[in-house]
Design a protein around this motif. Structure first.
Motif, PDB file in Angstrom:
ATOM      1  N   PRO A  56       0.753  -1.210   0.047  1.00  0.00           N
ATOM      2  CA  PRO A  56      -0.047   0.009   0.012  1.00  0.00           C
ATOM      3  C   PRO A  56       0.948   1.411   0.207  1.00  0.00           C
ATOM      4  CG  PRO A  56      -0.769  -1.688   1.554  1.00  0.00           C
ATOM      5  CD  PRO A  56       0.443  -2.344   1.107  1.00  0.00           C
ATOM      6  N   ARG A  59       1.981   2.036  -3.349  1.00  0.00           N
ATOM      7  CA  ARG A  59       0.687   2.413  -4.160  1.00  0.00           C
ATOM      8  C   ARG A  59       0.383   3.717  -3.963  1.00  0.00           C
ATOM      9  NH1 ARG A  59      -2.572  -1.709  -2.725  1.00  0.00           N
ATOM     10  NH2 ARG A  59      -1.855  -2.946  -4.319  1.00  0.00           N
ATOM     11  N   HIS A  60       0.270   3.975  -2.930  1.00  0.00           N
ATOM     12  CA  HIS A  60      -0.125   5.638  -2.507  1.00  0.00           C
ATOM     13  C   HIS A  60       0.977   6.373  -2.242  1.00  0.00           C
ATOM     14  CE1 HIS A  60      -4.258   3.720  -2.303  1.00  0.00           C
ATOM     15  NE2 HIS A  60      -3.661   2.675  -1.574  1.00  0.00           N
ATOM     16  N   LEU A  61       2.157   6.190  -1.836  1.00  0.00           N
ATOM     17  CA  LEU A  61       2.982   7.215  -1.313  1.00  0.00           C
ATOM     18  C   LEU A  61       4.350   7.384  -2.227  1.00  0.00           C
ATOM     19  CD1 LEU A  61       2.781   6.431   2.399  1.00  0.00           C
ATOM     20  CD2 LEU A  61       1.317   8.073   1.042  1.00  0.00           C
ATOM     21  N   HIS A 103       8.719   6.512   4.018  1.00  0.00           N
ATOM     22  CA  HIS A 103       7.743   7.368   3.941  1.00  0.00           C
ATOM     23  C   HIS A 103       7.587   8.100   5.263  1.00  0.00           C
ATOM     24  CE1 HIS A 103       4.825   4.645   5.126  1.00  0.00           C
ATOM     25  NE2 HIS A 103       5.608   3.588   4.298  1.00  0.00           N
ATOM     26  N   ARG A 248      -5.112  14.134   4.551  1.00  0.00           N
ATOM     27  CA  ARG A 248      -4.243  13.978   2.944  1.00  0.00           C
ATOM     28  C   ARG A 248      -4.753  12.630   2.588  1.00  0.00           C
ATOM     29  NH1 ARG A 248       1.985  15.453   5.363  1.00  0.00           N
ATOM     30  NH2 ARG A 248       1.228  17.474   6.264  1.00  0.00           N
ATOM     31  N   ALA A 250      -3.824  10.695  -0.151  1.00  0.00           N
ATOM     32  CA  ALA A 250      -3.215   9.528  -0.193  1.00  0.00           C
ATOM     33  C   ALA A 250      -2.530   8.853   1.056  1.00  0.00           C
ATOM     34  CB  ALA A 250      -1.804  10.018  -0.889  1.00  0.00           C
ATOM     35  N   GLU A 251      -2.300   9.615   1.998  1.00  0.00           N
ATOM     36  CA  GLU A 251      -1.992   8.973   3.254  1.00  0.00           C
ATOM     37  C   GLU A 251      -3.125   8.283   4.103  1.00  0.00           C
ATOM     38  OE1 GLU A 251       0.137  11.620   5.919  1.00  0.00           O
ATOM     39  OE2 GLU A 251       1.324  12.426   4.371  1.00  0.00           O
ATOM     40  N   ARG A 252      -4.135   8.561   3.880  1.00  0.00           N
ATOM     41  CA  ARG A 252      -5.340   8.161   4.202  1.00  0.00           C
ATOM     42  C   ARG A 252      -5.718   6.858   3.558  1.00  0.00           C
ATOM     43  NH1 ARG A 252     -10.543   9.057   6.742  1.00  0.00           N
ATOM     44  NH2 ARG A 252     -12.290   8.036   5.578  1.00  0.00           N
ATOM     45  N   ALA A 253      -5.710   6.690   2.387  1.00  0.00           N
ATOM     46  CA  ALA A 253      -5.663   5.519   1.615  1.00  0.00           C
ATOM     47  C   ALA A 253      -4.577   4.601   1.843  1.00  0.00           C
ATOM     48  CB  ALA A 253      -5.587   5.568   0.129  1.00  0.00           C
ATOM     49  N   PHE A 254      -3.448   4.948   2.173  1.00  0.00           N
ATOM     50  CA  PHE A 254      -2.319   4.070   2.708  1.00  0.00           C
ATOM     51  C   PHE A 254      -2.899   3.328   4.208  1.00  0.00           C
ATOM     52  CE2 PHE A 254       1.013   4.183   5.777  1.00  0.00           C
ATOM     53  CZ  PHE A 254       1.835   3.058   5.604  1.00  0.00           C
ATOM     54  N   GLU A 257      -5.489   0.857   4.224  1.00  0.00           N
ATOM     55  CA  GLU A 257      -5.294  -0.418   3.400  1.00  0.00           C
ATOM     56  C   GLU A 257      -4.322  -1.234   4.171  1.00  0.00           C
ATOM     57  OE1 GLU A 257      -3.592  -1.873  -1.008  1.00  0.00           O
ATOM     58  OE2 GLU A 257      -4.568   0.132  -0.792  1.00  0.00           O
TER      59      GLU A 257
END
Length: 393
Positions: A56, A59-61, A103, A248, A250-254, A257
């Motif tokens: 994840p 994928r996102h960061l 990250h 944020r 992208a960070e929320r999605a990471f 997941e």
């Protein structure tokens, strides 16, 4: 694109292959199984490099074409895995480097290293990095025993190394006494904590307890617990300064997941300190990896700040640690974090190492980075002694 190098091994010894792979290079079932096996037997547990968290993150960061996976292994087996970012300017040095990738939510740089990897495996890894065209390599925040192996491998190849930074991070190893954390505090401080605990319990309607909202939780219940944590964090100082995960995308999605994946493997605790009324006074996310626990995230309700909910949660978490049978709890905190340092009496030495890969430019870069690191440390020490604001947590 990948670079592959066979390590030199004496007759009869195991032979390994070092490679720089694209992020999807371990997507096949054999690669995924080898990755999971290495995560389970790695010398130092690092859940940030397990597939459930790293995939994840990539994928996102990670930016496009930014990260490769440095691997050492043989068919169906991995003995080293480290995400690296190439052609990076780092440490205020003009020569671009290959850097162990991390990250903002990645708190341990130690690669996944098999107990049997040793100097020979690191030789293969360094040769693969050198043949990819990079001038120097930076391995951040890595356990010192692994750093020593890299240094020995570099020396055998005639490559210069420098330790750019050493940090002693507060941790707790298993002790015989389960009240170890409280014994780190003075009698006066323990008396004060008993008082504020009573006050916090009164403000929450009684029944103050620490519960794991992830234990046995259904998917909707887990989702609700994660959202509760994100809301608690966003309501505090991180929300005010724009650093909260919820703000944020992208960070929320990471975050969501990765937490779902860890919970599915039974390796996530969502701890909430709460009473009978209102929401949690404090929450913490703890990652479990073998005998190691890592405090991933913590947030507290600032309306209860005078009752020290974060500190009370830390104490409860340490009690759970002793009852769990785990052998190490890592705070993932800065070396001078006041609360972590107050409660955790042990240290984990993490080293940032630079290795010259090119014969001239790489050596100059390593020397320059070392000089900059010393200057930065001197400036930081000067500020600490001259500006009282530097002492604030």
């Amino acid at each position: 694109m990948s670079t592959t190098v066979d390590s030199a091994a004496p007759s009869g010894a195991w032979r390994s292959c070092a490679a720089l792979l694209e992020p999807d290079g371990l997507d096949d079932p054999v690669g995924a199984a080898a990755w999971a096996d290495l995560s389970a037997r790695a010398r130092h547990a690092n859940p940030f490099l397990g597939a459930g968290v790293l995939v994840p993150a990539l994928r996102h960061l990670a930016g496009p074409d930014e990260v490769r996976l440095l691997t050492v292994g043989s068919p169906g087996r991995l003995d080293l895995l480290l995400p690296v970012a190439a052609r990076r300017r780092t440490r205020r040095t003009p020569v671009r480097a290959c850097v162990g990738w991390a990250h903002t939510h990645h708190f341990l740089g130690t690669p996944l290293v098999a107990p049997t990897l040793g100097e020979q495996g690191w030789r293969a890894a360094l040769v693969a990095l050198r043949e990819s065209g990079e001038a120097w390599f930076v391995l951040p925040q890595t356990d010192v025993d692994v750093v020593r192996e890299v240094e020995a491998a570099a020396a055998s190849l005639g490559l210069a190394t420098r330790r750019l930074e050493e940090q002693a991070r507060p941790v707790t190893h298993r002790h015989e006494r389960d009240d170890y954390a409280e014994q780190q505090l003075s009698g006066r401080r323990r008396k004060e904590l008993r008082r504020v605990r009573r006050r916090l319990e009164e403000s929450l309607g009684g029944g103050l307890e620490l519960v794991d909202l992830a234990a046995g939780a259904s998917a909707p219940a887990l989702e609700a617990a994660l959202e509760e944590f994100l809301a608690l964090e966003a309501a505090g100082w991180k929300g005010a300064d724009g650093g909260a995960i919820a703000g944020r995308p992208a960070e929320r999605a990471f975050f969501l997941e990765a937490c779902r994946a860890l919970a599915g493997e039974g390796r996530l605790e969502v701890l909430a300190l709460r009473g009978r009324e209102g929401g949690p006074a404090a929450m913490a996310l703890v990652l479990r990896d073998g005998d190691t626990q890592l405090t991933f995230k913590i947030a507290y309700d600032e309306q209860h700040a005078s009752h020290s909910p974060g500190l009370l949660l830390y104490l409860e978490q340490l009690s759970r640690f002793h009852a769990s049978g785990a052998t190490l709890v890592d705070t993932c905190a800065a070396p001078d974090h006041p609360m972590a340092r107050r409660l955790h009496g042990d240290d984990r030495l993490l080293v940032t190492l630079a290795v010259a890969l090119g014969p001239r430019r790489g050596t100059l870069a390593v020397r320059w980075a070392r000089a900059v690191a010393r200057t930065t440390a001197a400036v930081r020490r000067h500020r600490t002694t001259t500006d009282p604001r530097e002492d604030r947590p």
